[in-house]
Each structure stands twice: as C-alpha cells, then as structure tokens.
Design an enzyme around this catalytic site. Sequence first.
Site, mmCIF file in Angstrom:
data_model
loop_
_atom_site.group_PDB
_atom_site.id
_atom_site.type_symbol
_atom_site.label_atom_id
_atom_site.label_comp_id
_atom_site.label_asym_id
_atom_site.label_seq_id
_atom_site.Cartn_x
_atom_site.Cartn_y
_atom_site.Cartn_z
ATOM 1 N N LYS A 192 7.591 9.161 -6.805
ATOM 2 C CA LYS A 192 7.421 7.646 -7.820
ATOM 3 C C LYS A 192 6.177 7.975 -8.219
ATOM 4 O O LYS A 192 5.258 8.095 -7.591
ATOM 5 C CB LYS A 192 7.507 6.455 -6.523
ATOM 6 C CG LYS A 192 7.866 5.189 -7.298
ATOM 7 C CD LYS A 192 6.928 4.520 -8.288
ATOM 8 C CE LYS A 192 5.420 4.344 -7.816
ATOM 9 N NZ LYS A 192 4.602 3.807 -8.824
ATOM 10 N N GLU A 268 -3.655 10.083 1.288
ATOM 11 C CA GLU A 268 -4.875 10.352 0.603
ATOM 12 C C GLU A 268 -5.348 9.010 -0.020
ATOM 13 O O GLU A 268 -4.950 8.598 -1.032
ATOM 14 C CB GLU A 268 -4.547 11.438 -0.504
ATOM 15 C CG GLU A 268 -3.984 12.755 0.434
ATOM 16 C CD GLU A 268 -5.114 13.649 0.757
ATOM 17 O OE1 GLU A 268 -6.154 13.437 0.820
ATOM 18 O OE2 GLU A 268 -4.553 14.522 1.810
ATOM 19 N N CYS A 302 -11.481 9.764 -6.740
ATOM 20 C CA CYS A 302 -11.595 9.586 -5.090
ATOM 21 C C CYS A 302 -12.850 10.352 -4.677
ATOM 22 O O CYS A 302 -13.235 9.815 -3.855
ATOM 23 C CB CYS A 302 -10.360 9.832 -4.285
ATOM 24 S SG CYS A 302 -9.659 11.809 -4.383
ATOM 25 N N GLU A 399 -15.367 1.104 -4.167
ATOM 26 C CA GLU A 399 -15.207 2.211 -5.103
ATOM 27 C C GLU A 399 -15.504 1.754 -6.644
ATOM 28 O O GLU A 399 -14.775 0.855 -7.155
ATOM 29 C CB GLU A 399 -13.843 2.584 -5.214
ATOM 30 C CG GLU A 399 -13.542 3.609 -4.331
ATOM 31 C CD GLU A 399 -11.996 4.496 -4.301
ATOM 32 O OE1 GLU A 399 -10.929 3.605 -4.300
ATOM 33 O OE2 GLU A 399 -11.797 5.599 -4.682
HETATM 34 N N1 LIG Z 1 -7.673 10.692 -1.350
HETATM 35 C C1 LIG Z 1 -7.156 11.089 -2.652
HETATM 36 O O1 LIG Z 1 -6.697 12.395 -2.648
HETATM 37 C C2 LIG Z 1 -7.037 10.565 -3.766
HETATM 38 C C3 LIG Z 1 -6.581 11.133 -5.130
HETATM 39 C C4 LIG Z 1 -6.596 10.130 -5.955
HETATM 40 C C5 LIG Z 1 -6.865 8.879 -6.065
HETATM 41 N N2 LIG Z 1 -6.975 8.185 -4.812
HETATM 42 C C6 LIG Z 1 -7.225 6.873 -4.935
HETATM 43 O O2 LIG Z 1 -6.474 6.183 -5.503
HETATM 44 C C7 LIG Z 1 -6.907 4.658 -6.173
HETATM 45 C C8 LIG Z 1 -6.668 5.022 -7.581
HETATM 46 O O3 LIG Z 1 -5.501 5.078 -7.905
HETATM 47 P P1 LIG Z 1 -4.191 3.969 -8.093
HETATM 48 O O4 LIG Z 1 -5.136 2.730 -8.777
HETATM 49 O O5 LIG Z 1 -3.142 4.537 -8.887
HETATM 50 O O6 LIG Z 1 -4.022 3.321 -6.638
HETATM 51 P P2 LIG Z 1 -3.005 2.261 -6.387
HETATM 52 O O7 LIG Z 1 -2.813 2.309 -4.639
HETATM 53 O O8 LIG Z 1 -2.927 1.048 -6.940
HETATM 54 O O9 LIG Z 1 -1.255 2.961 -6.629
HETATM 55 C C9 LIG Z 1 -1.280 4.540 -6.116
HETATM 56 C C10 LIG Z 1 0.192 4.299 -6.383
HETATM 57 O O10 LIG Z 1 0.965 3.486 -5.454
HETATM 58 C C11 LIG Z 1 1.903 2.600 -6.065
HETATM 59 N N3 LIG Z 1 2.030 1.459 -5.433
HETATM 60 C C12 LIG Z 1 1.267 0.117 -5.528
HETATM 61 N N4 LIG Z 1 1.617 -0.595 -4.738
HETATM 62 C C13 LIG Z 1 2.783 -0.041 -4.320
HETATM 63 C C14 LIG Z 1 3.770 -0.680 -3.157
HETATM 64 N N5 LIG Z 1 3.468 -1.867 -2.884
HETATM 65 N N6 LIG Z 1 4.475 0.101 -2.622
HETATM 66 C C15 LIG Z 1 4.851 1.630 -3.239
HETATM 67 N N7 LIG Z 1 4.089 1.825 -4.143
HETATM 68 C C16 LIG Z 1 2.831 1.123 -4.913
HETATM 69 C C17 LIG Z 1 1.323 2.816 -7.563
HETATM 70 O O11 LIG Z 1 2.406 2.478 -8.543
HETATM 71 C C18 LIG Z 1 0.888 4.086 -7.785
HETATM 72 O O12 LIG Z 1 1.942 5.072 -8.032
HETATM 73 C C19 LIG Z 1 -8.432 4.978 -5.778
HETATM 74 O O13 LIG Z 1 -8.656 4.250 -4.353
HETATM 75 C C20 LIG Z 1 -8.620 6.411 -5.336
HETATM 76 O O14 LIG Z 1 -9.759 6.728 -4.513
HETATM 77 C C21 LIG Z 1 -7.306 9.105 -3.728
HETATM 78 O O1 LIG Z 2 -8.934 11.425 -7.370
HETATM 79 C C1 LIG Z 2 -9.131 12.126 -6.419
HETATM 80 C C2 LIG Z 2 -8.542 13.666 -6.347
HETATM 81 C C3 LIG Z 2 -9.528 14.628 -6.993
HETATM 82 C C4 LIG Z 2 -9.463 15.857 -6.666
HETATM 83 O O2 LIG Z 2 -8.312 16.417 -6.202
HETATM 84 O O3 LIG Z 2 -10.230 16.609 -6.809
#
Ligand SMILES: NC(=O)c1ccc[n+]([C@@H]2O[C@H](COP(=O)([O-])OP(=O)(O)OC[C@H]3O[C@@H](n4cnc5c(N)ncnc54)[C@H](O)[C@@H]3O)[C@@H](O)[C@H]2O)c1
Ligand SMILES: O=CCCC(=O)O
Length: 499
Positions: A192, A268, A302, A399
């Site tokens: 997804k 993650e 992130c 964040e």
């Molecule tokens: N730790 C990591 O490796 C990592 C990497 C990249 C991003 N992030 C985090 O992601 C966030 C930014 O990304 P975002 O805005 O896309 O996050 P988000 O949580 O809004 O969405 C992430 C994914 O989840 C889906 N989603 C949202 N609600 C859902 C639900 N109820 N059921 C199933 N899927 C759902 C979204 O469509 C998207 O595909 C930040 O908090 C960032 O720190 C973490």
């Molecule tokens: O947004 C988080 C992922 C960043 C990374 O993999 O370096």
Amino acid sequence: MTVTAQPAVSADRESQLLASVPTGLLINGEWRDAASGKTFDVEDPATGKVLLSIADAGAEDGAAALDAAVAAQESWAKVPPRERGEILRRAFELVTERAEDFALLMTMEMGKPLAEARGEVTYGAEFLRWFSEEAVRAFGRYSVSPDGKSRLLVTKKPVGPCLLITPWNFPLAMATRKIAPAVAAGCTMVLKSANLTPLTSQLFAAVMQEAGLPAGVLNVIPTSTAGATTGPLIKDARLRKLSFTGSTEVGRRLLSDASETVLRTSMELGGNAPFVVFEDADLDAAVAGAMLAKLRNMGEACTAANRFIVHESVATEFAEKFAAKMKEMTTARGTEPESKVGPLIDAKSRDKVHELVSDAVASGAKAVLGGAPVDGPGYFYQPTILAGVTEGTRILSEEIFGPVAPIITFSSEDDAVRLANNTEYGLVAYVFTKDLNRGIRMGERLETGMLGLNAGVISNAAAPFGGVKQSGLGREGGLEGIEEYLYTQYIGIADPYAG
Ligand SMILES: NC(=O)c1ccc[n+]([C@@H]2O[C@H](COP(=O)([O-])OP(=O)(O)OC[C@H]3O[C@@H](n4cnc5c(N)ncnc54)[C@H](O)[C@@H]3O)[C@@H](O)[C@H]2O)c1
Ligand SMILES: O=CCCC(=O)O
C-alpha cells in the site's frame, strides 16, 4: 547533498516519463482498474498541478491482492534463495539503468531537488543489491542438546504474506527497504504505497516484473482510503506480517488493530532527533553535518535533526555559521538547476511548520534566518534558524518536518543528555565532539536506535535502521533486515545413538 549545475527538464521529457508509469493496480501479475472504477489525482507539490490520475483501490481490491499473495506464497517460498537473489540483482541493475527516470519522477511527485532524488535512487537501489546478497544467508543451526540426548535443528522460514505500508517522503527507498528483504526471505506481499507519492512505486513494480518476479509475489494497491482498504487485511488471519513506515500516531493505531490476530509487525515511526554540539567540536564540520541532518529532503525525514542542542560557549558562532550556509539554499521546483530546497509536500504540512515556528517566536525565540512561507505557487518554506528556543516550547517536542532548525543551549554533558532524552521518540541522535570517549559515552547514555558521531547522515542499506521508545519496533536494512520476514522453527530430534 551537493547540487551541481544541470539543465532544466523539458515539459516533453516530463510528459513522456508520466506516460510510462502504469496507472492501474497490480494484482496477480496484471495491471487492472479498481473494482469501483475510481481513480485519484497525484499532484506536483511545487505547482499544485495534477501529474496523473491512478486507480484508487478499495476493500474489494485489497482482498483480491491478498488472495493473490496467499495463492503465490507456497510456490514462492520454494523458489531457491539464489534465484530470489538474482531477481533482486536484476532489479538493482534495472533501477540503476533507469536512475534518471526514477529521480525525475520522485522530484515531480514529492518535490525534492533532482540531485537529492538521484541520491535516493542510489540509496533505494542499494537495498535491492544488499538483500540480493542476503537471500542466500538465512542460516539456521544444528546442535547437540546440553545433556547429549537429542539434536536441535533450527531453521528460518518465510513468515508468509505481508502487508507493506509506506510513507510519501522517500518514495523509492522506503519501498525497496521492505520489498527487497521480503523477496529475499521468500514472502509474498501487498504494497500500500503512500497516496501522495504512489507513482514511484508504480514504476518500481513494473521494474520488478521486468526483473522476473512471478505473478502474485508483489501486489500493489494505491488508494485514497488507506484505513478502509487495508483495515480488513490487517484483520485477515491469512496475513502474517505488517511492516509499516509512517507517523507514530498511525503506527499506534495499526499496532492496536494488529493485536486482534496477534499479527507480527515492524514499525518504523517518527523521530525527534537531537543534534548535540559540544564546545570542543570542529564547528565547521558540525555546520556541514547540520546542513545534511536538517536540509536533506527539505527536513521531511524521520532522521531530520529536530533540536539543535548546542553548548552555550559556541552557540552564537554555530548559529552564525549555520545561517551563512542556510542562506545559500535557494528554494525552487526540484527540476530547476538552481533548486537546493524543494517544496513541502502539501499545504497542511506547510501550515504545521509555520504554526510551530510562530509558536516558538511567540515564546521568545528569535528567527536568525527565514521564519515564513515563500510567496507564490507550491508549498515552499524559507530555510529557517531559530535561536534562543527554551525548554517546553512545542517545536522541541513535535516533528517539524520542514527546513527549520531550533537551537537550544546547554552547559554540561549531563544537561545535554537530559535535554536530548527528553522526548517520547528515540530514532536517531547526532553528536559532534573531538573527544572520542565522550562520543562513546553519549552513545551509551542517549536513548536512541541510531547515533551519528560527527556525521549528519548515517542511513546505509548495510546498517540496521530503526528506533527505540515510540520511534518503533524492529530494524530495516543490515543483517537484521531479513530477520523481520523470517520466523524461527525448531525441530527436536531424538538421540541418534539410542536403540
Ligand atoms: N522510522 C522511519 O524509518 C520513517 C521513515 C520515513 C517516514 N517516517 C515517518 O513517517 C511520517 C511521515 O510520513 P506520512 O505523513 O506518510 O505518515 P502517515 O502515518 O500519515 O502515513 C504513512 C502511510 O500510512 C498510510 N495510512 C495512514 N492512515 C492509515 C490507516 N488508518 N491505515 C492504514 N494505513 C494508513 C498512509 O496512507 C501512508 O501510506 C513521519 O512521522 C516520519 O517520521 C518514519
Ligand atoms: O524518513 C526517514 C527515512 C530516512 C532514511 O532512511 O534515511
């Protein structure tokens, strides 16, 4: 993040690339329309214009995708590891050959400057190469029990059909970091992709087909209704694994849903990285690291440094040097030769960034640089440095996800550790010091899954990426990455010398 001179990209080139992106759902090896016939629009965050409309999966399509993954699981698990590895290796080569297409597509749908998008292609492709090599190393063990009366055979098996959910900020790397180890382990999957940036995953799925991935192993369901489409899958007992990358808020909700079937999960999640500069640090190196840790991906990472915790004796000099470098960062659409900072992903994200900045300024911080949205089309925000931020200010606990650097000062190592650990997150931290013992000590004292020691970016396919506290569960990449898609089976064998 060096941005070198490049010619502007022509409109024809963009149209041709978009025409090569599949717009359907990929289910059981075939691209098809959503059962409802619905589509949704993908926009360019630099202009707000629609790039492409793609099929909008609903619950019925989700179920069909899981059916395909379940049907393919048994035969896929029997494919020899070397063959699975070779498919990944071919995919690595195809992505590398088409690096310019992937980079441009990411710039168009996500906004990052082309030079950075090229960096992500290298990073994302590296997961394919790394796991092509790991596919043949899912070793178990054979041993004699301590009392000598039996034999212990321990093997690793694929967990089974997986649901992979990815965020919008690294459209290629966040997908390959999950798909590659799942393929290597012998799992089938439903991806997804993020609704804001699904195009890169569409193109990547086509590349996986070209690399020889059998039908049903990778199914892709972009959707504008994430919860309604994936919710039933998470509750379906045939699903054996959920790997999610995204916000802590959504991750928490999914973990709760996953508890119903005691579904295995990898999470993650978000971060709030401290960037600690000690008084003995090489300040130029610290500023270079700060530029990477803050401005990579426009701060929409992130891993982005979210709090600059600087020793009081060097804070003014650090802020001045940092501001001088930040001033050179031109905001423009990522396809423009001068672009060093692209737009934020959407209006909501930009409003949130500005709200945090305004709150910090109202609480006494000073904008040394920037501090406002950029006028005109797109969701650009000025590179911003805030000095004199005080404890308790909202910007230090949430964040930011934008090109904004709040600076807070400290007076002792204990103070720095206390400030750095004062968050529910624990993904990554950065420490700049010339004192190696202090660096090692900080590694021991900071509550973090990863630490950059005199380094502003440490992401690497060969390293275990992941957090502690509310930054998540599990690791991606490294030797650990494939383990998330394997389970351990133990077979107890009777004493081969007995009667
Ligand atoms: N730790 C990591 O490796 C990592 C990497 C990249 C991003 N992030 C985090 O992601 C966030 C930014 O990304 P975002 O805005 O896309 O996050 P988000 O949580 O809004 O969405 C992430 C994914 O989840 C889906 N989603 C949202 N609600 C859902 C639900 N109820 N059921 C199933 N899927 C759902 C979204 O469509 C998207 O595909 C930040 O908090 C960032 O720190 C973490
Ligand atoms: O947004 C988080 C992922 C960043 C990374 O993999 O370096």
